[in-house]
Design a protein around this motif. Sequence first.
Motif, PDB file in Angstrom:
ATOM      1  N   PHE A   1       0.895  -1.179  -0.166  1.00 45.30           N
ATOM      2  CA  PHE A   1       0.247  -0.016   0.018  1.00 45.30           C
ATOM      3  C   PHE A   1       0.993   1.209  -0.013  1.00 45.30           C
ATOM      4  O   PHE A   1       1.794   1.376   1.148  1.00 45.30           O
ATOM      5  CB  PHE A   1      -0.978   0.003   1.252  1.00 45.30           C
TER       6      PHE A   1
ATOM      7  N   SER B   1      -2.963   7.604  -3.196  1.00 43.19           N
ATOM      8  CA  SER B   1      -2.488   6.389  -2.819  1.00 43.19           C
ATOM      9  C   SER B   1      -3.116   5.378  -3.744  1.00 43.19           C
ATOM     10  O   SER B   1      -3.576   5.345  -4.690  1.00 43.19           O
ATOM     11  CB  SER B   1      -3.374   6.120  -1.510  1.00 43.19           C
TER      12      SER B   1
ATOM     13  N   GLN C   1      -3.336   0.697  -3.709  1.00 41.40           N
ATOM     14  CA  GLN C   1      -3.407  -0.431  -3.023  1.00 41.40           C
ATOM     15  C   GLN C   1      -3.264  -1.713  -3.776  1.00 41.40           C
ATOM     16  O   GLN C   1      -4.001  -1.707  -4.828  1.00 41.40           O
ATOM     17  CB  GLN C   1      -4.645  -0.491  -2.077  1.00 41.40           C
TER      18      GLN C   1
ATOM     19  N   TRP D   1      -3.466  -6.635  -0.462  1.00 43.71           N
ATOM     20  CA  TRP D   1      -3.079  -6.124   0.801  1.00 43.71           C
ATOM     21  C   TRP D   1      -4.057  -6.307   1.534  1.00 43.71           C
ATOM     22  O   TRP D   1      -5.270  -6.179   1.363  1.00 43.71           O
ATOM     23  CB  TRP D   1      -3.131  -4.491   0.218  1.00 43.71           C
TER      24      TRP D   1
END
Length: 458
Positions: free
Chosen positions: A87, A100, A102, A106
């Motif tokens: 992440f 961000s 991911q 994850w």
Amino acid sequence: MRKNRRHSLKSRLTLLFSSGMLVLVLFLSIFIFFSTSNLVYQHEQKLLNQKATAIASDLETEINEEASLRVTYLTRLLTNYADVNQFIILTDQSGKQLASIQGANWNKEPQDFYERTLVARESVQLPFDSELLFVQITTTTEALEWYFSILLTIILLSSFFTLLLSGIGGYLLSKWGLKPLDQLIQQIHSIFPKQLTQRIHHHHVESEINELINAFNLLLDRMEEALVSQQQFVTDASHELRTPLAIIEGYVHLLQRWGKNKPEVREEALAALSQECKRLFKLIDDLLSLAKLQDASYLGSAKVVQPLTPLLLEVKQAWLPIFPDQIKLSFEWEESLSLLMDRERIRQLLDILLDNARKYTDEGQVRVRAYRDGRWVHIHVEDTGIGILEKEIPHLFKRFYRVDKSRTRKRGGNGIGLAIAQAIVEDHDGSITVIPSSQQGLCVQVLLKITDDEQSDS
């Protein structure tokens, strides 16, 4: 009810060796697993730090104007570094999230005990802004699951085979190490009560086994000596009992045949029968006394601290009328003498010594002296009797030992008195010796130890 079977020494040693190996293998397995996993984690952390540094460097190059801070653009940049187990987040100095990405696998929480969450954080200095941005990569070690499973499998299998080999090796080593003991057991089983003269032989054995063999041979020596002594005792006692019984039987036959009709023969036979019965009773009493003095539960129960003077006075008054006129009996003692003693046994000791002195002294004197010297009370009984050869003295305390059996029998001895005297003295932690007297007789020296309480009172 079933008896509990004791495990053999081989099984105990094998179990002990295997248990020790189990603890050692368990400790080593845990140490290897965690030390190896820590090395892997450190390596993964190092790679993660390098990746964060690379992303920060690329972002400093790609973001060259404020318009580049759009979320879509930043997200597209981070996508280039995406990983299924990671992440990645980009924040400003206040912690506000700018973008961000991911990974598909994850998960914030590790799924297995050997999984960890690793974090790498690096600053990004933009050319058009003095404020810093921060790129942070968070990852789990799920990708290492296969590696750790293989590591655990290898450790478990190696531990199992190590324990198996240690158990087999421990048994073989214990069997090899205890081989001399097995041979010793076989030799012991080959010894029977009628073969106590046989001894265990040993060559090139360990010092502990050698000491055990020597101790067992010494035990056989003592057993053989005790058995010979017992056989000799039975033989001598039987002989001593047969002699008066033979005399009694002879006189009974004499009376049955013709002696009962003659008063003088009848009186002689009755007198002889009475005398031999007294000898039998005396011999039996001596044998019982000797047996009691060898019984540990019988000894020591009646010992109290008491003065010796009243006992010496009692013995003097009892024996003075018994001694014939041609033998002078004298007593000398110190008034302050006291001992931890069994009064009846010490009286028996003095009676035995005086009886022997009277029997073997035809004329002269018998002198009894009692005095204290340091931690000891000395009691000496010295006579002017017939004496014995010096080489005979060491044998006087043996049961039924007599220097001249025919002469001793005439004087009424059976050879047990001094053996009883020695047992009484040893029960009082003392010693008794016989030495030639300066007046051609014998001197019996008795030493009785004074206790600490008695010494402090004096």
